[in-house]
Write an enzyme that holds these catalytic residues in place. Sequence first.
Site, PDB file in Angstrom:
ATOM      1  N   PRO A  92     134.107  78.138  -8.811  1.00 20.14           N
ATOM      2  CA  PRO A  92     134.089  76.676  -8.699  1.00 20.14           C
ATOM      3  C   PRO A  92     133.846  76.071 -10.076  1.00 20.14           C
ATOM      4  O   PRO A  92     132.769  76.245 -10.642  1.00 20.14           O
ATOM      5  CB  PRO A  92     132.923  76.414  -7.752  1.00 20.14           C
ATOM      6  CG  PRO A  92     132.075  77.622  -7.824  1.00 20.14           C
ATOM      7  CD  PRO A  92     132.961  78.769  -8.198  1.00 20.14           C
ATOM      8  N   ASP A 120     132.372  77.448 -15.252  1.00 16.72           N
ATOM      9  CA  ASP A 120     132.062  77.980 -13.921  1.00 16.72           C
ATOM     10  C   ASP A 120     130.679  77.455 -13.534  1.00 16.72           C
ATOM     11  O   ASP A 120     129.664  77.839 -14.112  1.00 16.72           O
ATOM     12  CB  ASP A 120     132.079  79.515 -13.987  1.00 16.72           C
ATOM     13  CG  ASP A 120     131.897  80.152 -12.623  1.00 16.72           C
ATOM     14  OD1 ASP A 120     131.380  79.474 -11.710  1.00 16.72           O
ATOM     15  OD2 ASP A 120     132.274  81.337 -12.490  1.00 16.72           O
ATOM     16  N   HIS A 121     130.645  76.601 -12.509  1.00 20.05           N
ATOM     17  CA  HIS A 121     129.384  75.941 -12.177  1.00 20.05           C
ATOM     18  C   HIS A 121     128.380  76.881 -11.519  1.00 20.05           C
ATOM     19  O   HIS A 121     127.211  76.562 -11.389  1.00 20.05           O
ATOM     20  CB  HIS A 121     129.658  74.731 -11.266  1.00 20.05           C
ATOM     21  CG  HIS A 121     128.789  73.545 -11.587  1.00 20.05           C
ATOM     22  ND1 HIS A 121     127.459  73.658 -11.877  1.00 20.05           N
ATOM     23  CD2 HIS A 121     129.074  72.220 -11.679  1.00 20.05           C
ATOM     24  CE1 HIS A 121     126.940  72.463 -12.104  1.00 20.05           C
ATOM     25  NE2 HIS A 121     127.913  71.568 -12.007  1.00 20.05           N
ATOM     26  N   ARG A 122     128.852  78.056 -11.153  1.00 21.63           N
ATOM     27  CA  ARG A 122     127.889  79.037 -10.635  1.00 21.63           C
ATOM     28  C   ARG A 122     126.984  79.517 -11.768  1.00 21.63           C
ATOM     29  O   ARG A 122     125.837  79.859 -11.567  1.00 21.63           O
ATOM     30  CB  ARG A 122     128.623  80.260 -10.058  1.00 21.63           C
ATOM     31  CG  ARG A 122     129.433  79.957  -8.818  1.00 21.63           C
ATOM     32  CD  ARG A 122     130.237  81.176  -8.412  1.00 21.63           C
ATOM     33  NE  ARG A 122     131.173  81.592  -9.456  1.00 21.63           N
ATOM     34  CZ  ARG A 122     131.983  82.643  -9.374  1.00 21.63           C
ATOM     35  NH1 ARG A 122     131.975  83.390  -8.277  1.00 21.63           N
ATOM     36  NH2 ARG A 122     132.790  82.947 -10.360  1.00 21.63           N
ATOM     37  N   VAL A 123     127.541  79.576 -12.955  1.00 22.05           N
ATOM     38  CA  VAL A 123     126.822  80.152 -14.093  1.00 22.05           C
ATOM     39  C   VAL A 123     126.237  79.054 -14.977  1.00 22.05           C
ATOM     40  O   VAL A 123     125.122  79.161 -15.469  1.00 22.05           O
ATOM     41  CB  VAL A 123     127.782  81.020 -14.935  1.00 22.05           C
ATOM     42  CG1 VAL A 123     127.040  81.673 -16.081  1.00 22.05           C
ATOM     43  CG2 VAL A 123     128.455  82.068 -14.061  1.00 22.05           C
TER      44      VAL A 123
END
Lengths: 377, 471
Positions: B266, B442-445
């Site tokens: 995402p 990457d908004h997870r990271v």
Amino acid sequence: MSVLSRTTELVDPVPGDGAPHLPAQPDLVQLLTPEGERVEHPDYALDVSAEELRALYRDLVLVRRWDVEATALQRQGELGLWASLQGQEAAQVGAGRAMAAGDMAFPTYREHGVAWTREVDPLHVISMFRGVDQGGWDPVATGFNLYTVVIGAQTLHATGYAMGLQRDGADAAALAFLGDGATSQGEVNEAMIWAATFAAPVVFFCQNNQYAISAPIERQSRVPLYQRASGFGFPGVRVDGNDVLAVLAVTRAALAAAREGSGPTFIEAFTYRMGAHTTSDDPSRYRLAGELEEWALRDPIARLKAHLSRTGVADRDFFDAVDAEGDELAVRIRTGTRGMPEPAGTEIFDHVYAETTPELAQQRAEFVAYHASFEEA
Amino acid sequence: MADLRQFALPDIGEGLTEGDILTWLVAVGDTVTVNQPLCEVETAKAAVELPSPYAGTVTDLLFEAGTTVDVGAPIITIDVGGEGGGSRAGDAPAPPERTAVLVGYGPRTTEATRRPRRSATPQVLPEADYGSGTERPPLLTSAPDVTVKPVRHGGLEAGRAAEARATVADTQAAAPTSTVPGSGPLRPLAKPPVRKYARDVGVDLATVTGTGPGGVITRADVDAVRAPAGAAAGRTEVAPDETRIPVRGVRKHTAAAMVASAFTAPHVTEFLTVDVTRTMKLRQRLMARPELAGVKVSPLLFVAKALLLAARRHPMVNSSWDEAAQEIVVKHRVNLGIAAATPRGLVVPNVKDAGALTLPELATALADLTATARAGRTTPADMSGGTITITNVGVFGVDTGTPLLNPGESAILAFGAVRAMPWVHKGRVVPRQVTTLALSFDHRVIDGELGSRFLADVGALLHDPGTALTF
């Protein structure tokens, strides 16, 4: 302070730092300024007639025309390779015209201008670059040895030849040509040591065109090249290699000294290779365009033309006639090149020994049989 | 009267086998003189102008600019018959066949046209069953080796060529399983490209009678069945409304990577518009430095350097999400990917451990990387192991974009065109060199804060390269 950082101060400025190859040069012998103005030098007087000046101009123009045509022929697939001398015409013509009839030149593979002055047929030089022979001229008759492709090897040949002259008591000298890159070769250093030791009648004529293919002179020497000669024990002189008059005067003096038994001289003709190292090279990958523009202002032909015009030694008719002669030469070179017969493949066996050996005859027979094993085209 | 001569591409550099025609300097109908430059050709060694060996009128240019041409292939036809032919037209030799070289390296053409040995071994035809539309080796690793690169339509071209080459041996090989056409074989005989073609156009091969050698169904047989019985005779060919391009090679890889990126990571994109006038001035100064002599000093170089400096301050941007292990992998070395548009499509080779390089080293590495990519010689190793990427959309004249992540990476920076724009500088509106940066991450990271700080740092370095001293 380390040795390295001390000696570094002697180095010419590296490219990019202001005017790269135009350091203040009090030691540069010059008789004709880039603007075509005649100047005097205390050590090198030159008395040159109007006729000689016009002849030198003609040499320069015709040699360049030959070079341009040969480069085009290579691009058209007629030559395997060509080593352009553009920018170095004055160094070569001046040196060649300084030679006496009995002197012997030992060229590299770029001395087309010297070949011209020794009356070697341009087509004999071109046939080698077309790959139809190994160099077709008579070195003895012309006083111009065959081209040497191995870098620096001819300096040893010249030194040995000079020692022979010495033993014959001949009134002649050898003129060894080399480039700035060759000064890093072992052979060249050996030749200079040997020549100095025996005071051999040889002149080392180094055209410093600033690049050993792509390696700039700054990577070859920490000191100006001509200063190296003192380490070997003979004089070195730096001459403006784009000034045909200065080159003529300096080389004449050096050859005269050699013939008189005064031993070798090292001449550094400070010049610039305007073209590529050979047609296989792309100099734009290692040189800045600004450098080329700067050297174009010191063109050897333009300065002599300016001098001839200014002094009234030659007029427009003369210049036009020389150009027309150049075009005729170009046509002769072009048609002559295309008309060169293909060599028989067996020629490589024919000149190995005066009398052929059984082994060689057998190799020749095998070679012929191998070629005969192919179907006709 | 017309006296046509062709000029074949010579080996201009001791053993070259091909060259790219960069530009034509003459056009059909032009009168040319001997040694007039005809075109500019780039080889592996140099870009040079080719002078004309003939005087006359150009009647044909045999290749378009941008084409790769084999040494020995004729590239231009010149009519030397007219008055332009001059005095030498008569004694000018036939089109050059020799491709002479001074020393040992023979041009490949010589090999290709070598006369056969008298005792030639029997010809084997390994290609006879090739061209079946099976996957060719990846396009990226195969060096260009054809005179003109044809567009391949699903291997059909090769398939047809193979059909044309069908030999007696081929037929015999088929014979044991096929007796009489239509009466026996469980599976109709047809070569894979024909099978595919039949499937594409909805023809059942069982309904087709083969007319090829040994009853093999050919493409024409499929067409005969496909055409409506009544209309077959009078039917004329209709130009297709669309072209179907098979997805393979780089395109296939790009598609898979983009899907993987878009649907697993995402990611969000942030934008920053920066006044880069000082960097452009610095670039001019550095171009004159000896360390950078002969190296391309592009704006991209400064963006790359800024990114590397900023990544040192924010190491988390140089990381990867490991879904299986449920871990974030922070990479200690930056393998800087550069998205490169090549004739074969998008490739993203990377500069290994770019953070450890000096500016001249980085410039050289970038130049090598793009040259290799353009030449189509990027290897899989060059493309693997990337940790963060720059896409230089500015070279196409656009301002910015929302780049998709290179799979396995957490950030990608788009670098837009640098334009002279009205800008408030020292309280006044003046023309300044301005560009837009876009960072997708990457908004997870990477959280918005980290992404923003990183992008702001890159921007600050480009706005005032002097700030690099503080990094």
